[in-house]
Design a protein around this motif. Structure first.
Motif, PDB file in Angstrom:
ATOM      1  N   ASN A 231       0.848  -1.190   0.000  1.00 38.02           N
ATOM      2  CA  ASN A 231       0.000   0.000   0.000  1.00 38.02           C
ATOM      3  C   ASN A 231       0.889   1.248   0.000  1.00 38.02           C
ATOM      4  O   ASN A 231       2.001   1.228   0.524  1.00 38.02           O
ATOM      5  N   SER A 232       0.407   2.327  -0.585  1.00 38.36           N
ATOM      6  CA  SER A 232       1.169   3.576  -0.636  1.00 38.36           C
ATOM      7  C   SER A 232       0.905   4.435   0.598  1.00 38.36           C
ATOM      8  O   SER A 232       0.046   4.120   1.427  1.00 38.36           O
ATOM      9  N   TYR A 233       1.635   5.523   0.684  1.00 38.33           N
ATOM     10  CA  TYR A 233       1.485   6.463   1.795  1.00 38.33           C
ATOM     11  C   TYR A 233       1.049   7.814   1.221  1.00 38.33           C
ATOM     12  O   TYR A 233       1.761   8.424   0.430  1.00 38.33           O
ATOM     13  N   TYR A 234      -0.138   8.262   1.624  1.00 39.06           N
ATOM     14  CA  TYR A 234      -0.768   9.464   1.093  1.00 39.06           C
ATOM     15  C   TYR A 234      -0.195  10.691   1.806  1.00 39.06           C
ATOM     16  O   TYR A 234      -0.378  10.854   3.004  1.00 39.06           O
ATOM     17  N   LEU A 235       0.507  11.550   1.076  1.00 34.51           N
ATOM     18  CA  LEU A 235       1.160  12.710   1.692  1.00 34.51           C
ATOM     19  C   LEU A 235       0.287  13.965   1.735  1.00 34.51           C
ATOM     20  O   LEU A 235       0.614  14.919   2.432  1.00 34.51           O
ATOM     21  N   ASP A 236      -0.836  13.981   1.015  1.00 35.95           N
ATOM     22  CA  ASP A 236      -1.642  15.200   0.891  1.00 35.95           C
ATOM     23  C   ASP A 236      -2.529  15.481   2.092  1.00 35.95           C
ATOM     24  O   ASP A 236      -2.893  16.620   2.339  1.00 35.95           O
ATOM     25  N   LYS A 237      -2.909  14.440   2.818  1.00 31.79           N
ATOM     26  CA  LYS A 237      -3.897  14.591   3.882  1.00 31.79           C
ATOM     27  C   LYS A 237      -3.369  14.035   5.190  1.00 31.79           C
ATOM     28  O   LYS A 237      -2.497  13.174   5.211  1.00 31.79           O
ATOM     29  N   GLU A 238      -3.949  14.491   6.290  1.00 28.87           N
ATOM     30  CA  GLU A 238      -3.419  14.145   7.610  1.00 28.87           C
ATOM     31  C   GLU A 238      -4.347  13.283   8.452  1.00 28.87           C
ATOM     32  O   GLU A 238      -3.936  12.758   9.466  1.00 28.87           O
ATOM     33  N   TYR A 239      -5.608  13.118   8.062  1.00 27.96           N
ATOM     34  CA  TYR A 239      -6.504  12.377   8.941  1.00 27.96           C
ATOM     35  C   TYR A 239      -6.261  10.871   8.839  1.00 27.96           C
ATOM     36  O   TYR A 239      -5.494  10.399   8.001  1.00 27.96           O
ATOM     37  N   PHE A 240      -6.892  10.111   9.727  1.00 29.07           N
ATOM     38  CA  PHE A 240      -6.556   8.703   9.895  1.00 29.07           C
ATOM     39  C   PHE A 240      -7.047   7.813   8.759  1.00 29.07           C
ATOM     40  O   PHE A 240      -6.364   6.886   8.360  1.00 29.07           O
ATOM     41  N   GLU A 241      -8.277   8.059   8.264  1.00 30.87           N
ATOM     42  CA  GLU A 241      -8.856   7.168   7.258  1.00 30.87           C
ATOM     43  C   GLU A 241      -8.327   7.530   5.874  1.00 30.87           C
ATOM     44  O   GLU A 241      -9.028   8.060   5.019  1.00 30.87           O
ATOM     45  N   ILE A 242      -7.078   7.214   5.652  1.00 33.88           N
ATOM     46  CA  ILE A 242      -6.389   7.517   4.401  1.00 33.88           C
ATOM     47  C   ILE A 242      -5.249   6.511   4.253  1.00 33.88           C
ATOM     48  O   ILE A 242      -4.830   5.894   5.238  1.00 33.88           O
ATOM     49  N   ALA A 243      -4.754   6.326   3.045  1.00 33.36           N
ATOM     50  CA  ALA A 243      -3.675   5.348   2.834  1.00 33.36           C
ATOM     51  C   ALA A 243      -2.446   5.736   3.637  1.00 33.36           C
ATOM     52  O   ALA A 243      -1.919   6.833   3.494  1.00 33.36           O
ATOM     53  N   ARG A 244      -1.984   4.819   4.463  1.00 33.88           N
ATOM     54  CA  ARG A 244      -0.826   5.081   5.312  1.00 33.88           C
ATOM     55  C   ARG A 244       0.165   3.916   5.256  1.00 33.88           C
ATOM     56  O   ARG A 244       0.756   3.517   6.244  1.00 33.88           O
ATOM     57  N   GLY A 245       0.337   3.376   4.039  1.00 35.96           N
ATOM     58  CA  GLY A 245       1.370   2.372   3.840  1.00 35.96           C
ATOM     59  C   GLY A 245       1.023   1.017   4.417  1.00 35.96           C
ATOM     60  O   GLY A 245      -0.133   0.664   4.640  1.00 35.96           O
ATOM     61  N   GLY A 246       2.064   0.244   4.664  1.00 31.71           N
ATOM     62  CA  GLY A 246       1.919  -1.128   5.116  1.00 31.71           C
ATOM     63  C   GLY A 246       2.198  -2.104   3.978  1.00 31.71           C
ATOM     64  O   GLY A 246       1.755  -1.892   2.848  1.00 31.71           O
ATOM     65  N   ALA A 247       2.976  -3.135   4.261  1.00 35.57           N
ATOM     66  CA  ALA A 247       3.272  -4.178   3.282  1.00 35.57           C
ATOM     67  C   ALA A 247       3.295  -5.518   4.005  1.00 35.57           C
ATOM     68  O   ALA A 247       3.720  -5.604   5.158  1.00 35.57           O
ATOM     69  N   THR A 248       2.835  -6.554   3.305  1.00 42.32           N
ATOM     70  CA  THR A 248       2.684  -7.853   3.949  1.00 42.32           C
ATOM     71  C   THR A 248       2.963  -8.984   2.966  1.00 42.32           C
ATOM     72  O   THR A 248       2.547  -8.921   1.806  1.00 42.32           O
ATOM     73  N   HIS A 249       3.646  -9.987   3.443  1.00 40.23           N
ATOM     74  CA  HIS A 249       3.872 -11.233   2.722  1.00 40.23           C
ATOM     75  C   HIS A 249       2.910 -12.264   3.292  1.00 40.23           C
ATOM     76  O   HIS A 249       3.064 -12.699   4.441  1.00 40.23           O
ATOM     77  N   PHE A 250       1.891 -12.623   2.495  1.00 37.99           N
ATOM     78  CA  PHE A 250       0.905 -13.624   2.902  1.00 37.99           C
ATOM     79  C   PHE A 250       1.240 -14.970   2.258  1.00 37.99           C
ATOM     80  O   PHE A 250       1.688 -15.036   1.112  1.00 37.99           O
ATOM     81  N   LYS A 251       0.977 -16.057   2.965  1.00 39.61           N
ATOM     82  CA  LYS A 251       1.017 -17.388   2.364  1.00 39.61           C
ATOM     83  C   LYS A 251       0.187 -18.335   3.210  1.00 39.61           C
ATOM     84  O   LYS A 251       0.306 -18.352   4.433  1.00 39.61           O
TER      85      LYS A 251
END
Length: 244
Positions: free
Chosen positions: A204-224
């Protein structure tokens, strides 16, 4: 094969800024990385479209655009493959696409999202989805891409299972409160792809334009197999290196 999942910041409608973010990661990543992956619609920013076609066709770009050629040159110079999301303009239509450029600077794959969640319900016929799940080969690995909501349809899960993949990349734009993702929602995503036998790499990307919580704030995961093998938490810009 080493893959770097880049949960870095983008700005809406600032394509040159976002392009430079991609180039920066290409230049600064460890030299043994084989593939760098960015999130859905990273190049222009997920909220960059106005849903006014006259405006949006100036925002979307073709895969032969000079900006993509510039990124390709840097991939070649640094001997690394790169994949990123962008709004693609093709045959007078706009798609949410994910391109793959190999270590020689050659486009080897261009996936178009097949689910409709990227656009407004009112969007006209010029905003389209792709119609196929296909794969590419990199470092002798059979790899496919699924964008965000694509994997929330059982018929699509079956299509990917039938490809008999070595790896599935899952670039997204998700705007959960990052604490919700870190504590609960990631397990729903793990469960959703548990029937796929190959590793699934979510970024997931990190949204730099906005500051509130319900917005893209990264995170990456390896699922299996429905389990979380590796992860970096949402909430900050970060990267995750996965060896397959």
């Amino acid at each position: 094969m080493k893959i770097l999942l880049a949960c870095v910041g983008f700005k809406n409608k600032e394509i040159n800024f976002n392009k430079n973010q991609i180039i920066k990661v290409i230049k600064t990543s460890p030299k043994d990385i084989d593939l760098i992956v960015f999130g859905e619609s990273f190049l222009q920013g997920f909220d960059s479209l106005s849903r006014n076609y006259t405006i949006d066709k100036q925002i979307a770009i073709s895969k032969s655009d000079k900006i993509i050629k510039e990124i390709s040159e840097h991939a070649k110079e640094n001997n690394v493959a790169v994949s990123f999301g962008y709004f693609e303009f093709f045959n007078e239509s706009i798609y949410s696409s994910q391109i793959v450029i190999n270590h020689k600077g050659i486009i080897i794959h261009n996936y178009r999202r097949i689910s409709k969640g990227w656009k407004e319900i009112s969007a006209n016929e010029n905003y389209k989805e792709g119609d196929e799940c296909s794969f590419f080969v990199l470092k002798n690995k059979k790899i496919a891409i699924s964008l965000c909501g694509d994997l929330w349809f059982d018929e699509n899960i079956i299509k990917y299972k039938n490809l008999e993949l070595d790896l599935l990349l899952w670039p997204v734009y998700t705007d959960f409160n990052y604490n919700v993702w870190n504590n609960t929602e990631k397990y729903s995503y793990a469960n959703q792809v548990k029937s796929l036998k190959c590793p699934v790499l979510y970024v997931n990307s990190y949204y730099l334009d906005k500051e509130y919580f319900e917005i893209a704030r990264g995170g990456a995961t390896h699922f299996k197999n429905g389990k979380i093998i590796q992860e970096v938490s949402a909430g900050t810009e970060s990267t995750l290196i996965v060896t397959i």
